[in-house]
Design an enzyme around this catalytic site. Structure first.
Site, PDB file in Angstrom:
ATOM      1  N   ASP A   5       1.358  -0.997   0.187  1.00  0.00           N
ATOM      2  CA  ASP A   5      -0.011   0.013   0.176  1.00  0.00           C
ATOM      3  C   ASP A   5       0.285   0.970  -0.133  1.00  0.00           C
ATOM      4  O   ASP A   5       1.803   0.831   0.524  1.00  0.00           O
ATOM      5  CB  ASP A   5      -0.956   0.253   1.149  1.00  0.00           C
ATOM      6  CG  ASP A   5      -1.826   1.216   1.738  1.00  0.00           C
ATOM      7  OD1 ASP A   5      -2.145   1.615   0.354  1.00  0.00           O
ATOM      8  OD2 ASP A   5      -2.157   1.716   2.348  1.00  0.00           O
ATOM      9  N   ASP A   7       0.229   4.840   0.796  1.00  0.00           N
ATOM     10  CA  ASP A   7      -0.258   6.045   2.131  1.00  0.00           C
ATOM     11  C   ASP A   7      -0.544   5.451   2.847  1.00  0.00           C
ATOM     12  O   ASP A   7      -0.989   4.312   3.571  1.00  0.00           O
ATOM     13  CB  ASP A   7      -2.153   6.692   1.576  1.00  0.00           C
ATOM     14  CG  ASP A   7      -1.703   7.706   0.341  1.00  0.00           C
ATOM     15  OD1 ASP A   7      -0.248   7.243  -0.325  1.00  0.00           O
ATOM     16  OD2 ASP A   7      -2.157   8.361  -0.477  1.00  0.00           O
TER      17      ASP A   7
HETATM   18 MG   LIG Z   1      -2.972   3.228   3.329  1.00  0.00          MG
END
Ligand SMILES: [Mg+2]
Length: 169
Positions: A5, A7
């Site tokens: 992932d 962010d």
């Molecule tokens: Mg995230």
């Protein structure tokens, strides 16, 4: 393959981050990516980017942000091999991105399945690291082992993940 992932894992989630000058890396992120590169795994980002559908920024801006991430990693010798993004949102202002449950938007596994297919990787030979339950659910739906990053130093976390992975082989 290591699916990450974006962010909250590689960069601080400042709320739809997309401006390169506002990129703040998570501590240890560059070393973590290099560590994964050095295992021979492809390192692939899978990121929900509903900010595109919502009209906050466009794909070109996102691409510049991704280039800035790789530029920031370069001095430590790490690199992201590919970025996959899902611009969809139920309330998107851009109609083609308006979808309440697009197969690519995590917790759906579409991006993960496509990355595995594009690079011909068996899901059993992949892992995913995310900072939200939706990341882990998406991984499970794709048959990939998911690891929830609790924050802190990403390189230390990746080192622990890799030792767990070694125990499975
Ligand atoms: Mg995230």
């Amino acid at each position: 393959m290591a699916l990450l992932d974006r962010d909250g894992v590689l960069n601080v989630d400042t709320g739809y981050p997309h401006e390169p000058e506002k990129l703040i890396l998570i501590g240890g992120a560059a070393a973590a990516v290099r560590r994964l590169n050095e295992t021979g795994r492809l390192v692939v980002v899978v990121t929900n980017q509903s900010g595109i559908g919502l009209g906050y920024y466009d794909e070109a801006a996102m691409d510049r942000f991704h280039a800035a991430i790789n530029t920031a990693f370069a001095p430590e010798g790490g690199h992201i091999d590919a970025f996959y993004f899902a611009p969809y949102h139920a309330n998107a202002v851009i109609e083609r991105f308006r979808d309440p449950d697009h197969p690519d938007r995590k917790p759906n596994p579409g991006m993960i399945i496509r990355a595995l297919s594009d690079f011909q990787v068996d899901p059993r030979n992949a892992l995913l690291i995310g900072d939200r339950d939706t990341d882990i659910i998406a991984a499970e739906r794709a048959g990939v082992r998911g690891y929830l990053f609790p924050g802190g130093d990403l390189d230390a976390f990746v080192a622990s993940v890799l030792s767990t992975e070694d125990g499975k082989n």
